[in-house]
Every structure is written in structure tokens, then in C-alpha cells.
Design an enzyme around this catalytic site. Sequence first.
Site, PDB file in Angstrom:
ATOM      1  N   HIS A 123    -116.009 -45.071 -12.929  1.00 45.59           N
ATOM      2  CA  HIS A 123    -116.007 -46.215 -12.011  1.00 45.59           C
ATOM      3  C   HIS A 123    -114.627 -46.874 -12.124  1.00 45.59           C
ATOM      4  O   HIS A 123    -114.000 -46.815 -13.180  1.00 45.59           O
ATOM      5  CB  HIS A 123    -117.104 -47.170 -12.485  1.00 45.59           C
ATOM      6  CG  HIS A 123    -117.387 -48.341 -11.606  1.00 45.59           C
ATOM      7  ND1 HIS A 123    -116.581 -49.454 -11.569  1.00 45.59           N
ATOM      8  CD2 HIS A 123    -118.406 -48.585 -10.745  1.00 45.59           C
ATOM      9  CE1 HIS A 123    -117.110 -50.335 -10.727  1.00 45.59           C
ATOM     10  NE2 HIS A 123    -118.209 -49.838 -10.207  1.00 45.59           N
ATOM     11  N   ASP A 201    -118.929 -46.262 -21.369  1.00 49.22           N
ATOM     12  CA  ASP A 201    -119.396 -47.128 -20.291  1.00 49.22           C
ATOM     13  C   ASP A 201    -120.850 -46.716 -20.026  1.00 49.22           C
ATOM     14  O   ASP A 201    -121.112 -45.678 -19.435  1.00 49.22           O
ATOM     15  CB  ASP A 201    -118.503 -46.915 -19.054  1.00 49.22           C
ATOM     16  CG  ASP A 201    -119.083 -47.573 -17.810  1.00 49.22           C
ATOM     17  OD1 ASP A 201    -120.209 -48.098 -17.860  1.00 49.22           O
ATOM     18  OD2 ASP A 201    -118.387 -47.542 -16.764  1.00 49.22           O
ATOM     19  N   GLN A 204    -124.746 -47.075 -16.394  1.00 53.99           N
ATOM     20  CA  GLN A 204    -125.765 -46.304 -15.678  1.00 53.99           C
ATOM     21  C   GLN A 204    -126.677 -45.518 -16.618  1.00 53.99           C
ATOM     22  O   GLN A 204    -127.499 -44.732 -16.150  1.00 53.99           O
ATOM     23  CB  GLN A 204    -125.099 -45.342 -14.679  1.00 53.99           C
ATOM     24  CG  GLN A 204    -124.270 -46.012 -13.608  1.00 53.99           C
ATOM     25  CD  GLN A 204    -125.105 -46.799 -12.593  1.00 53.99           C
ATOM     26  OE1 GLN A 204    -126.314 -46.643 -12.482  1.00 53.99           O
ATOM     27  NE2 GLN A 204    -124.436 -47.660 -11.844  1.00 53.99           N
ATOM     28  N   LYS A 227    -128.225 -54.236 -13.834  1.00 49.79           N
ATOM     29  CA  LYS A 227    -128.682 -52.887 -13.454  1.00 49.79           C
ATOM     30  C   LYS A 227    -129.929 -52.494 -14.255  1.00 49.79           C
ATOM     31  O   LYS A 227    -130.475 -51.416 -14.079  1.00 49.79           O
ATOM     32  CB  LYS A 227    -127.567 -51.862 -13.696  1.00 49.79           C
ATOM     33  CG  LYS A 227    -126.349 -52.097 -12.792  1.00 49.79           C
ATOM     34  CD  LYS A 227    -125.288 -51.062 -13.046  1.00 49.79           C
ATOM     35  CE  LYS A 227    -123.932 -51.469 -12.514  1.00 49.79           C
ATOM     36  NZ  LYS A 227    -123.830 -51.410 -11.053  1.00 49.79           N
ATOM     37  N   CYS A 366    -116.940 -47.307  -5.631  1.00 52.23           N
ATOM     38  CA  CYS A 366    -115.922 -47.679  -6.644  1.00 52.23           C
ATOM     39  C   CYS A 366    -115.485 -46.475  -7.478  1.00 52.23           C
ATOM     40  O   CYS A 366    -115.221 -46.600  -8.692  1.00 52.23           O
ATOM     41  CB  CYS A 366    -116.412 -48.790  -7.566  1.00 52.23           C
ATOM     42  SG  CYS A 366    -116.671 -50.341  -6.725  1.00 52.23           S
TER      43      CYS A 366
HETATM   44  C1  LIG Z   1    -120.615 -46.650 -14.343  1.00 53.83           C
HETATM   45  C2  LIG Z   1    -120.282 -48.078 -14.018  1.00 53.83           C
HETATM   46  N1  LIG Z   1    -119.359 -48.710 -14.728  1.00 53.83           N
HETATM   47  C3  LIG Z   1    -119.033 -49.989 -14.495  1.00 53.83           C
HETATM   48  C4  LIG Z   1    -119.628 -50.697 -13.487  1.00 53.83           C
HETATM   49  C5  LIG Z   1    -119.251 -52.121 -13.257  1.00 53.83           C
HETATM   50  O1  LIG Z   1    -120.334 -52.947 -13.547  1.00 53.83           O
HETATM   51  P1  LIG Z   1    -120.327 -54.497 -13.212  1.00 53.83           P
HETATM   52  O2  LIG Z   1    -119.937 -54.614 -11.775  1.00 53.83           O
HETATM   53  O3  LIG Z   1    -121.728 -54.925 -13.480  1.00 53.83           O
HETATM   54  O4  LIG Z   1    -119.353 -55.130 -14.125  1.00 53.83           O
HETATM   55  C6  LIG Z   1    -120.585 -50.080 -12.703  1.00 53.83           C
HETATM   56  C7  LIG Z   1    -121.187 -50.779 -11.551  1.00 53.83           C
HETATM   57  O5  LIG Z   1    -121.621 -50.192 -10.610  1.00 53.83           O
HETATM   58  C8  LIG Z   1    -120.928 -48.738 -12.980  1.00 53.83           C
HETATM   59  O6  LIG Z   1    -121.857 -48.113 -12.260  1.00 53.83           O
END
Ligand SMILES: Cc1ncc(COP(=O)(O)O)c(C=O)c1O
Length: 408
Positions: A123, A201, A204, A227, A366
Site C-alpha cells: 500500500h 504491515d 489486512q 478494518k 492505493c
Molecule cells: C495493507 C494496508 N496498509 C496500510 C493501509 C493504510 O491504513 P490506514 O488508512 O487505516 O492508515 C491500508 C488501508 O487500506 C492497507 O490496506
Amino acid sequence: MFNIKEIRNQFPILQQQVNGKPLVYLDNAASSQKPISVLETWKRYYEEINANVHRGIHTLSQLATEEMENSRKKVQHFINAKHDYEVIFTRGTTESINLVAYALGNSNFLKKDDEIIIGYLEHHSNIVPWQMLCERTGAKLKVIPMDENGILQLDFLDKNLSEKTKIVSVNHVSNALGIINPIEEIITKVRKNSSALMMIDGAQSVPHFEIDVQKLDCDFFAFSGHKMYAPMGVGILYGKEEILEKLAPFHGGGEMIATCSFEKTTYAALPFKFEAGTPNVGGNIAIGAAIDFMKKIGVENIRNHENELLNYAQKRLLEIDGLKIYGEKANRTSVVSFNLEGIGIASDVGMILDKLGIAVRTGHHCTQPIMEFFKIAGTVRASFAVYNTLEEVDALVEGVKKAQRMLM
Ligand SMILES: Cc1ncc(COP(=O)(O)O)c(C=O)c1O
């Protein structure tokens, strides 16, 4: 017993119609809906004990502090962290990753020509903070390549890990394609061939399967509350005690000091060193309620149910002529990302589905590098949570067929 009707009844938002049709919410990778228990916890905080934490001797402040710290313990046990002070409250995964990147920079952890490695499936929030850190320090960013199935090519690590590698940061599950990365294998390689820090990270993965940060042996693990059935604006950064102790703070301000004078400031103990300013107390308490919700159903049951939805969705969608699923052959969870041949704009499909009450996400999610890899502008992404049903998958498939008829 897994009772889908009972689970759905706990989500007021799912009971409504959108555009005259029952809502089919399949945008869970962007944000999940919230059960009554989470909504009530948040509301009760504001109705009964709202006060700033950690600084008050009065009763409400003490109650608010106690509940927030209890919630931190719930997070600790949920991810099996060794200590509660290894759990830092943030605003979300994005802030958690930025915290680590800035704290490493503030600690002079990297110098020119050192290396940071990330995966191809990241992301943007696991790309940009590292690019910014590279700009600040002169370090170089390297990317683990992937093949046409979206599978990371781990021999890259064998060739590229060295004492120059200072941090490896990879997502556990890709938000764009739902691919589960072989994180254990990655960590083994990192430990064997470098002394780099390992960050995951987990935005997900936490909503879908059990996490054990000690077993994984990662140094940092980041995720977002929204999420996993908790409110927006709540996130978690797990960090190993001995590494957090060595890092300089990210934000400066109240809460994070031990002593402060015009000449010199000393910092508070963990986790407060990394929690400057007034936190999102109601949200931080509510993430504990979200964990209770998930544990009551059983994380393994959630995973099994979502796997059933994913397998069924994949099978049924592939019956549609000209439908391509990205990462089809990879090990995945809860996400199906696809396009229809001859229909270049995914949002056209998304708009037709919306008219049918079906909420999906369209676009680059993203993850622009992934879209460039496949030479597409975006995909249609349906993503599942515990409350979704096989009938909703049927509705999605019929909706996609209708969109195909209308757009071709
Ligand atoms: C894999 C991953 N990393 C980071 C993020 C960023 O998360 P947040 O917008 O809650 O900070 C997301 C959000 O979709 C994500 O799916």
C-alpha cells in the site's frame, strides 16, 4: 456455533436499503462496519466517563485511564505481545509506519547508502514513508519483485540482503489483491542474512486471522482498528521493547515527557514516549470491544467463513466470460480483484453495482505500482467480512453480469 443471522443482526448499518435495494457491503478491505457492542462502548465512554487520561486525580479521568489501559492489554493478548507497553496507540496503520520511519530517522539509525527493502505489493503507506526516510538520510529503497501471479520473488532477498539492509517492511496481506505473503519465510531470510529490523504491515491480516507477534519474531507490526470492526482513527503499532527503548520519539508534546525544561527534556517510559498529546480515548477503548467481538465468534471461525466466501466468489465470477481475477493462483484471503475484458474503466462497473445496492471499491486501491505492473488503471475489488453471505456473493455475480451487458 457460527450463526450468520445472529452476527448480521449486530450490525445496524447492514439492515438498510441503498438505492432501493438491500445493502450488500463488500468494501471491507477499505473499512469494515461496526457491531452494536463497539458502538455502545464508544457511546458509553462519551456518556459516562469522558475525561482526559493519565493526568487527572478525579474519578472520571481515572476511569477513562483504566478502561484505555485495559483495552491496551486486550490488544496485547490479541496479538500475543510480551508486554502491554509494547502496544502503542496511533491513528492507524499509516501513522504507525510513519512513526517507525521517523523515529528511525530521528535516531540516526540509517546513513547514506544503507538500504531499506519493501515488497512489490505494498500500500502507498508502506512505500512513501520509506521514500521520505531515504530522502532524509541518503539510504536506498529496494523492492522485492513479483511475478504475474502477484507472488513475491524471494530469491531477491537471498541476493540483496546484507549488512547494509537496515529495515525490511512488507505487508502480511495485500489490500489490492488479497494475497497472503509468505511472511514467516521472509523473516527467516532477513534474520539469516542481515541484522535488519523487520516490520509487518498487518492492516489486512489482523481482521482475518490470528496474529502472534512473538511467534512471528517481527520487530514491528502495524494495523488499523477500522478494518477490524473498531472505529476510525484508532491504530496500533507493536514494537519489541528493546528496539522501542533505543528509538528517539516521533512527535513531541504532552504525555511523552518525563521532565521538561527550556534547556532539556527527558522522555517518558514506554509506551507513552510514542504517544504525544491527547489520545483518541473513546476509540482506543472501543478497539478492545472489537477484539471481544472477534474473539466471541472465534478468529478461526471468521477465517473459515471468509475463505468459503472467497472460494465461492472466485468460482462464480470465473464463470463470467472475459472476467480476469488478479492474483487468481496465489494464496489469498477475503479479497477478489477483477476486471472485465473490453471494459477499461472499473468505476463504470462499480457505479452500476452501486445502483443495485452493492458497495465495492474501484480504482488503484492505493497501490499504483501493482496497477502499472498489470498495465491497468484499476480493478473492481470485492472484499469480505464476517457478516457477508453466499447470497451476497450471488448478488455480486448477477450485478457484474448486468454491468457487462450494459457496458459492452
Ligand atoms: C495493507 C494496508 N496498509 C496500510 C493501509 C493504510 O491504513 P490506514 O488508512 O487505516 O492508515 C491500508 C488501508 O487500506 C492497507 O490496506
